[in-house]
Design a protein around this motif. Structure first.
Motif, short mmCIF file in Angstrom:
data_model
loop_
_atom_site.label_atom_id
_atom_site.label_comp_id
_atom_site.label_asym_id
_atom_site.label_seq_id
_atom_site.Cartn_x
_atom_site.Cartn_y
_atom_site.Cartn_z
N VAL A 94 -4.03 0.24 -8.64
CA VAL A 94 -3.35 -0.65 -7.69
C VAL A 94 -2.34 0.10 -6.83
N HIS A 95 -1.47 0.92 -7.43
CA HIS A 95 -0.49 1.62 -6.61
C HIS A 95 -0.37 3.08 -7.03
N PRO A 96 0.08 3.95 -6.14
CA PRO A 96 0.17 5.38 -6.46
C PRO A 96 1.09 5.65 -7.64
N ALA A 97 0.76 6.71 -8.35
CA ALA A 97 1.56 7.16 -9.49
C ALA A 97 1.18 8.62 -9.72
N PRO A 98 1.97 9.34 -10.49
CA PRO A 98 1.58 10.72 -10.81
C PRO A 98 0.17 10.76 -11.38
N GLY A 99 -0.68 11.55 -10.81
CA GLY A 99 -2.07 11.61 -11.23
C GLY A 99 -2.98 10.77 -10.37
N HIS A 100 -2.42 9.80 -9.64
CA HIS A 100 -3.20 8.94 -8.75
C HIS A 100 -2.44 8.77 -7.43
N PRO A 101 -2.25 9.84 -6.67
CA PRO A 101 -1.48 9.73 -5.43
C PRO A 101 -2.25 9.11 -4.28
N SER A 102 -3.56 9.05 -4.38
CA SER A 102 -4.36 8.53 -3.27
C SER A 102 -5.52 7.70 -3.81
N GLY A 103 -6.20 7.02 -2.88
CA GLY A 103 -7.34 6.20 -3.27
C GLY A 103 -6.96 4.90 -3.93
N ASN A 106 9.25 -4.25 -3.44
CA ASN A 106 8.93 -3.33 -4.52
C ASN A 106 8.99 -1.87 -4.11
N GLY A 107 9.56 -1.58 -2.95
CA GLY A 107 9.76 -0.19 -2.54
C GLY A 107 8.54 0.44 -1.90
N VAL A 108 8.68 1.74 -1.59
CA VAL A 108 7.65 2.42 -0.82
C VAL A 108 6.38 2.68 -1.62
N ILE A 109 6.49 2.72 -2.96
CA ILE A 109 5.31 3.01 -3.77
C ILE A 109 4.46 1.77 -3.99
N ARG A 110 5.09 0.60 -4.01
CA ARG A 110 4.36 -0.64 -4.28
C ARG A 110 4.60 -1.71 -3.21
N PRO A 111 4.47 -1.38 -1.95
CA PRO A 111 4.74 -2.38 -0.91
C PRO A 111 3.75 -3.54 -0.99
N GLY A 112 4.29 -4.76 -0.97
CA GLY A 112 3.45 -5.95 -0.96
C GLY A 112 2.89 -6.35 -2.31
N ILE A 113 3.02 -5.51 -3.32
CA ILE A 113 2.39 -5.80 -4.61
C ILE A 113 3.22 -6.82 -5.39
N VAL A 114 2.63 -7.96 -5.68
CA VAL A 114 3.29 -9.04 -6.39
C VAL A 114 2.92 -9.00 -7.87
N HIS A 115 1.67 -8.69 -8.16
CA HIS A 115 1.19 -8.58 -9.55
C HIS A 115 0.09 -7.54 -9.55
N ARG A 116 -0.34 -7.14 -10.73
CA ARG A 116 -1.33 -6.07 -10.84
C ARG A 116 -2.48 -6.51 -11.73
N ILE A 117 -3.61 -5.85 -11.57
CA ILE A 117 -4.66 -5.88 -12.57
C ILE A 117 -5.01 -4.43 -12.89
#
Length: 303
Positions: A98-107, A124-135
């Protein structure tokens, strides 16, 4: 990782609120995340955000190192189910983070959203813009995205008030005997594996999943699960808890491996419903089962 040792000089204040007051760099949501992930201990023990501090409590924070990530817009051909100036509903494919993290910076979904949208909520900041919930990465299906802060706050409130509709379909190992049921069992971090969740009374949060049987096979069951709460890995942990783990699940799946044509758990977020933040209209969206889930059901019928 930085270690901070603080001694409480007051009492009766929630731990998360008190910690957020100790440093201008520590927001309440950030310290809540640290507490949930086990980075905060009070008198040598993990606890909850709502713990009321006592005079002379020793609070130890192991502050994770922050890794700055540059989030780049990428054309990922997202499957947009609905979009207006406030909200967006996307059908996430299995395998996409769903959002970038170490190991998953793209895609990631966020990379794709930044290419597709001019504006997203910045709550939710620059790493999770617009993200309300995750799967989860290896779960497919519907996600709602906020395009501005007004929409974000409304959708988050609906999640907290349990007024959203979130229904999943899953293929589980074993034959579920009851046509329907409710799993009301609190979920917390597995003390033996911090990457997993488990049903426990220890440092847990309320978790409620409703389920009903769609179809039974000789050795498997096709079920629908509706979330009342939205804890991390909730359906996966709950189905394992009642003895019917989800096929293909690398963390919670059956001990005996089954060969099915799917990469990841056979779990799909099939229905999503919420009240539109601006118009007040009740909105419901559905995403058909992806081809890998259909193939799993066909395989289950033949086993």
């Amino acid at each position: 990782m930085k270690t901070h040792i603080l001694i409480a000089e007051e009492k009766g204040v929630r731990l998360d609120k008190w910690l957020s007051q100790q440093s201008a760099d520590w927001s309440r949501s950030l310290v809540q995340q640290w507490i949930e992930e086990g980075h905060v201990k009070v008198n040598g023990e993990e606890t909850k955000s709502n713990y009321k501090i006592r005079l002379n409590d020793e609070v130890v924070i192991e502050e994770p190192e922050v890794q700055e990530l540059e989030v780049k817009a990428e054309n990922l051909n997202l499957d947009i189910i609905y979009e207006d100036k406030d909200v967006l509903v996307v059908n996430k494919p299995r395998g996409m983070v769903v959002h970038p993290a170490p190991g998953h910076p793209s895609g990631t979904l966020v990379n794709g959203l930044m290419y597709h949208c001019e504006d997203l909520s910045g709550i939710n900041g620059v790493i999770r813009p617009g993200i309300v919930h995750r799967i989860d990465k290896d779960t497919s299906g519907l996600l709602m995205v906020a395009k501005n802060d007004l929409a974000h706050e409304s959708l988050v409130d609906q999640l907290k008030n349990k007024s959203t509709k979130r229904r999943y379909e899953a293929l589980v190992s074993g034959v579920v005997p009851h046509d329907k049921g409710t799993i009301d069992a609190p979920i917390g971090r597995d003390p033996d594996d911090r990457q997993k969740m488990t049903v426990t009374e220890h440092y847990s949060r309320e978790a409620v999943t409703h389920f009903h049987v769609i179809e039974r096979f000789e050795r498997y069951t096709h079920v629908a699960c509706e979330l009342e709460t939205g804890r991390t890995h909730q359906i996966r942990a709950h189905m394992k808890y009642i003895g019917f783990p989800i096929i293909g699940d690398p963390k919670y799946g059956p001990r005996k491996k089954h060969e099915f044509p799917i990469e990841g758990q056979a779990l799909h977020a099939e229905l999503l419903g919420f009240v539109h933040p601006r118009t007040g209209e009740e909105m419901v969206f559905r995403a058909p089962l992806p081809e890998d889930m259909k193939a799993c059901l066909t395989e289950a019928k033949n086993k």
